[in-house]
Design a protein around this motif. Sequence first.
Motif, PDB file in Angstrom:
ATOM      1  N   PHE A 124       0.856  -1.186   0.000  1.00 44.28           N
ATOM      2  CA  PHE A 124       0.000   0.000   0.000  1.00 44.28           C
ATOM      3  C   PHE A 124       0.898   1.244   0.000  1.00 44.28           C
ATOM      4  O   PHE A 124       1.010   1.962   0.989  1.00 44.28           O
ATOM      5  N   ARG A 125       1.505   1.516  -1.138  1.00 47.88           N
ATOM      6  CA  ARG A 125       2.593   2.484  -1.213  1.00 47.88           C
ATOM      7  C   ARG A 125       2.136   3.931  -1.115  1.00 47.88           C
ATOM      8  O   ARG A 125       2.952   4.832  -0.892  1.00 47.88           O
ATOM      9  N   TYR A 126       0.855   4.196  -1.314  1.00 49.27           N
ATOM     10  CA  TYR A 126       0.354   5.568  -1.229  1.00 49.27           C
ATOM     11  C   TYR A 126      -0.203   5.904   0.153  1.00 49.27           C
ATOM     12  O   TYR A 126      -0.883   6.898   0.320  1.00 49.27           O
ATOM     13  N   SER A 143      -3.229   1.771  -2.030  1.00 49.50           N
ATOM     14  CA  SER A 143      -2.197   1.323  -2.963  1.00 49.50           C
ATOM     15  C   SER A 143      -2.223   2.184  -4.216  1.00 49.50           C
ATOM     16  O   SER A 143      -3.012   3.122  -4.334  1.00 49.50           O
ATOM     17  N   SER A 144      -1.366   1.870  -5.165  1.00 53.86           N
ATOM     18  CA  SER A 144      -1.158   2.748  -6.319  1.00 53.86           C
ATOM     19  C   SER A 144      -2.048   2.422  -7.513  1.00 53.86           C
ATOM     20  O   SER A 144      -1.984   3.107  -8.527  1.00 53.86           O
ATOM     21  N   GLU A 145      -2.873   1.365  -7.411  1.00 50.98           N
ATOM     22  CA  GLU A 145      -3.724   1.008  -8.549  1.00 50.98           C
ATOM     23  C   GLU A 145      -4.823   2.046  -8.747  1.00 50.98           C
ATOM     24  O   GLU A 145      -5.786   2.095  -7.974  1.00 50.98           O
ATOM     25  N   ARG A 146      -4.678   2.861  -9.737  1.00 50.43           N
ATOM     26  CA  ARG A 146      -5.725   3.807 -10.131  1.00 50.43           C
ATOM     27  C   ARG A 146      -5.551   4.077 -11.620  1.00 50.43           C
ATOM     28  O   ARG A 146      -4.493   4.501 -12.072  1.00 50.43           O
ATOM     29  N   LEU A 147      -6.579   3.787 -12.378  1.00 49.12           N
ATOM     30  CA  LEU A 147      -6.549   4.028 -13.815  1.00 49.12           C
ATOM     31  C   LEU A 147      -7.862   4.677 -14.229  1.00 49.12           C
ATOM     32  O   LEU A 147      -8.941   4.197 -13.873  1.00 49.12           O
ATOM     33  N   ASP A 148      -7.763   5.773 -14.957  1.00 51.02           N
ATOM     34  CA  ASP A 148      -8.927   6.465 -15.504  1.00 51.02           C
ATOM     35  C   ASP A 148      -8.852   6.365 -17.033  1.00 51.02           C
ATOM     36  O   ASP A 148      -7.986   6.998 -17.650  1.00 51.02           O
ATOM     37  N   ILE A 149      -9.738   5.578 -17.621  1.00 50.72           N
ATOM     38  CA  ILE A 149      -9.670   5.316 -19.062  1.00 50.72           C
ATOM     39  C   ILE A 149     -10.898   5.897 -19.751  1.00 50.72           C
ATOM     40  O   ILE A 149     -12.031   5.504 -19.450  1.00 50.72           O
ATOM     41  N   PRO A 150     -10.706   6.824 -20.677  1.00 42.35           N
ATOM     42  CA  PRO A 150     -11.854   7.351 -21.421  1.00 42.35           C
ATOM     43  C   PRO A 150     -12.359   6.321 -22.429  1.00 42.35           C
ATOM     44  O   PRO A 150     -11.573   5.748 -23.190  1.00 42.35           O
ATOM     45  N   LEU A 175      -7.327  -5.594 -10.529  1.00 42.11           N
ATOM     46  CA  LEU A 175      -8.203  -5.572  -9.360  1.00 42.11           C
ATOM     47  C   LEU A 175      -7.950  -6.793  -8.477  1.00 42.11           C
ATOM     48  O   LEU A 175      -7.862  -6.676  -7.250  1.00 42.11           O
ATOM     49  N   ARG A 176      -7.816  -7.964  -9.090  1.00 42.57           N
ATOM     50  CA  ARG A 176      -7.544  -9.177  -8.317  1.00 42.57           C
ATOM     51  C   ARG A 176      -6.209  -9.062  -7.577  1.00 42.57           C
ATOM     52  O   ARG A 176      -6.104  -9.452  -6.405  1.00 42.57           O
ATOM     53  N   ASN A 177      -5.213  -8.538  -8.254  1.00 48.48           N
ATOM     54  CA  ASN A 177      -3.902  -8.381  -7.608  1.00 48.48           C
ATOM     55  C   ASN A 177      -3.953  -7.405  -6.437  1.00 48.48           C
ATOM     56  O   ASN A 177      -3.308  -7.621  -5.409  1.00 48.48           O
ATOM     57  N   SER A 178      -4.709  -6.340  -6.595  1.00 50.36           N
ATOM     58  CA  SER A 178      -4.793  -5.346  -5.514  1.00 50.36           C
ATOM     59  C   SER A 178      -5.476  -5.929  -4.283  1.00 50.36           C
ATOM     60  O   SER A 178      -5.106  -5.611  -3.146  1.00 50.36           O
ATOM     61  N   LYS A 179      -6.442  -6.819  -4.496  1.00 51.44           N
ATOM     62  CA  LYS A 179      -7.143  -7.410  -3.358  1.00 51.44           C
ATOM     63  C   LYS A 179      -6.254  -8.375  -2.576  1.00 51.44           C
ATOM     64  O   LYS A 179      -6.491  -8.621  -1.388  1.00 51.44           O
ATOM     65  N   LYS A 180      -5.220  -8.922  -3.231  1.00 47.69           N
ATOM     66  CA  LYS A 180      -4.292  -9.798  -2.523  1.00 47.69           C
ATOM     67  C   LYS A 180      -3.536  -9.035  -1.436  1.00 47.69           C
ATOM     68  O   LYS A 180      -3.145  -9.611  -0.421  1.00 47.69           O
ATOM     69  N   ARG A 181      -3.329  -7.743  -1.656  1.00 54.72           N
ATOM     70  CA  ARG A 181      -2.626  -6.929  -0.667  1.00 54.72           C
ATOM     71  C   ARG A 181      -3.440  -6.778   0.616  1.00 54.72           C
ATOM     72  O   ARG A 181      -2.884  -6.610   1.695  1.00 54.72           O
ATOM     73  N   ILE A 182      -4.756  -6.835   0.482  1.00 59.14           N
ATOM     74  CA  ILE A 182      -5.619  -6.741   1.658  1.00 59.14           C
ATOM     75  C   ILE A 182      -5.338  -7.898   2.607  1.00 59.14           C
ATOM     76  O   ILE A 182      -5.152  -7.702   3.814  1.00 59.14           O
ATOM     77  N   GLU A 183      -5.305  -9.104   2.067  1.00 57.04           N
ATOM     78  CA  GLU A 183      -5.020 -10.274   2.889  1.00 57.04           C
ATOM     79  C   GLU A 183      -3.591 -10.251   3.409  1.00 57.04           C
ATOM     80  O   GLU A 183      -3.322 -10.673   4.544  1.00 57.04           O
ATOM     81  N   ARG A 184      -2.669  -9.741   2.613  1.00 62.36           N
ATOM     82  CA  ARG A 184      -1.275  -9.652   3.052  1.00 62.36           C
ATOM     83  C   ARG A 184      -1.150  -8.749   4.279  1.00 62.36           C
ATOM     84  O   ARG A 184      -0.462  -9.078   5.243  1.00 62.36           O
TER      85      ARG A 184
END
Length: 201
Positions: A124-126, A143-150, A175-184
């Motif tokens: 969770f680097r942010y 964490s750093s996962e944030r993407l805004d796609i038009p 999204l799946r990868n980011s949720k793994k950090r929650i359990e970590r």
Amino acid sequence: MDQWEIRRARFLERIKRDLETGYFDVDILDLVKKINEYQDMYTTSSCSGRIILIRSSQPWKKDESSILGKWHNGVEIRELLELLKRYGKSSNIWLILQSPIVHVVCRNVELAVRLIRLARSCGFRYSSIISHSSYGYVAEIMSSERLDIPVVLNGSRIINDEKLEEVVNYLNERLRNSKKRIERLRSTLDSLGRSKLSQKP
């Protein structure tokens, strides 16, 4: 019971109500429970991460945005295409990946700093302290996962169906990868133990 304990009890009670009504994001429940085992901190809001489809001139203008769809466990291309068929003539439509986020009130700054360092070590680097008041120090775990796609600009689709499916697959994987950090983070807190995190260095 002092003001800290009263406010903490109020937020813990709100979690119970949200669980009963189905409003709470259960993918992050175990982490929230683990954090709230510590008497010197409590959670005020949380989300396990999600993909949303919004209509807005710019993705950061929340006051003029409307959510067309949201998914906490990934989106299917079929669902997305149906929504675009319905709303595709809107001026601008964005497909957004949002990272997991938890807001935690800590009784003192030392605890907030230790929590942030621990969260960063789990990906969770942010994470940072975003405010403080007489109620305590608010740590934002993110964490750093944030993407805004038009997807639609000025009423015209700019991503065809084939490319959009590639984008959807990529966002679902992120999204799946980011949720793994929650359990970590939950597992790290569990193995660390309450006394070690709370004790002063």
